[in-house]
Design a protein around this motif. Structure first.
Motif, PDB file in Angstrom:
ATOM      1  N   ARG A 232       0.963  -1.131   0.122  1.00  0.00           N
ATOM      2  CA  ARG A 232      -0.163  -0.109  -0.083  1.00  0.00           C
ATOM      3  C   ARG A 232       0.842   1.174  -0.046  1.00  0.00           C
ATOM      4  O   ARG A 232       0.346   2.290   0.276  1.00  0.00           O
ATOM      5  N   GLY A 233       2.012   1.026  -0.161  1.00  0.00           N
ATOM      6  CA  GLY A 233       3.098   2.407  -0.192  1.00  0.00           C
ATOM      7  C   GLY A 233       3.212   2.662   1.159  1.00  0.00           C
ATOM      8  O   GLY A 233       3.032   1.833   2.177  1.00  0.00           O
ATOM      9  N   PHE A 234       3.387   3.972   1.493  1.00  0.00           N
ATOM     10  CA  PHE A 234       3.626   4.415   2.783  1.00  0.00           C
ATOM     11  C   PHE A 234       2.267   4.223   3.649  1.00  0.00           C
ATOM     12  O   PHE A 234       1.415   4.413   3.389  1.00  0.00           O
ATOM     13  N   GLU A 235       2.732   3.765   4.908  1.00  0.00           N
ATOM     14  CA  GLU A 235       1.602   3.569   5.835  1.00  0.00           C
ATOM     15  C   GLU A 235       1.982   3.757   7.139  1.00  0.00           C
ATOM     16  O   GLU A 235       2.953   3.793   7.754  1.00  0.00           O
ATOM     17  N   ASP A 236       1.229   4.720   7.806  1.00  0.00           N
ATOM     18  CA  ASP A 236       1.106   5.211   8.963  1.00  0.00           C
ATOM     19  C   ASP A 236       1.363   4.184  10.243  1.00  0.00           C
ATOM     20  O   ASP A 236       0.527   3.295  10.196  1.00  0.00           O
TER      21      ASP A 236
END
Length: 239
Positions: A218-222
């Motif tokens: 999902r690409g960058f994830e918090d």
């Protein structure tokens, strides 16, 4: 730790105190959100109904999911974790605390409903009676938060395939606390095919019950947000 079961009342769990750094690094002395989620799914029944089924739990930690399966009417349950004496002894203590004597004690030549065994994933020696006597007999295998070690995926899959009956299912729930990439390899098509397994269903679910499609990237994830989510999957052994 007290698990507040809506069906069975309080389930009181003690946590193991593993000796030595190697055993502590396995984190079997924790109760993770995925273990709670798997227990809740079993309580809800429906597609997670264990009544009359032979159930095995791998990497059990406290043994919560296996305990709930026993209370929910499974024909038999074997709860396993890494064969460190203090880990196995703690699961036995939780079984004694939370299951009635009739489920824990052999009667009239019949084995108890719930047993506890030590098992190291992927090790299937010919002189191990537990391993050899239980090949291909389980209808359901419970796996909660065991995917954070990518170097163990092949060994875990090997054990799942060994113990499952043809058409049997592994219910695998795992958290994102160590990142998506570390768990994604467990669902690799080649690894599944090598062991005669296939993915029947897989979704992502958060702590509030919201669901979305599983993806490997999902690409960058918090990090804080990511930790609220679990992967909930069903693997099936081809007949």
């Amino acid at each position: 730790v007290i698990y507040l079961s809506p069906r069975f009342g309080d389930i009181r769990l003690e946590l193991a105190d593993p000796k030595g750094d190697d055993n502590r690094k396995l984190f079997s002395h924790f109760l993770w959100n995925s273990g709670l989620q798997l227990a809740e799914l079993i309580e809800e029944e429906g597609e997670w109904d264990v009544k009359g089924k032979k159930v095995l739990e791998l990497g059990a930690g406290t043994g919560l999911s296996g305990l709930v399966a026993a209370r929910a009417g499974a024909e038999s349950v074997i709860i396993t974790d890494y064969p460190a004496p203090e880990v196995v002894a703690n699961i036995k203590k939780n079984v004694d605390e939370n299951l009635p004597e009739g489920m824990r004690i052999a009667r009239e030549g019949n084995p108890p409903t719930c047993l506890v065994e030590g098992h190291k994933w992927g090790e299937l020696p010919k002189d191990d009676r537990f391993v050899q006597d239980h090949k291909g007999i389980f209808d359901v295998i419970l796996v909660a938060d065991c995917l954070w070690m990518p170097w163990q995926h092949s060994a875990l899959m090997k054990s799942i395939a060994w113990f499952l009956s043809p058409g049997g299912k592994a219910w695998v729930v795992s958290g994102f606390h160590t990142g998506r990439a570390k768990m994604a390899g467990f669902y690799d098509a080649e690894l599944l095919a090598e062991h005669g397994m296939e993915v029947e269903s897989i979704i992502e679910r958060d702590s509030e019950g919201r669901e979305m499609e599983w993806v490997t990237d999902r690409g960058f994830e918090d990090v804080t947000e990511r930790k609220c989510w679990l992967v909930v999957s069903v693997l099936r052994k081809r007949g």
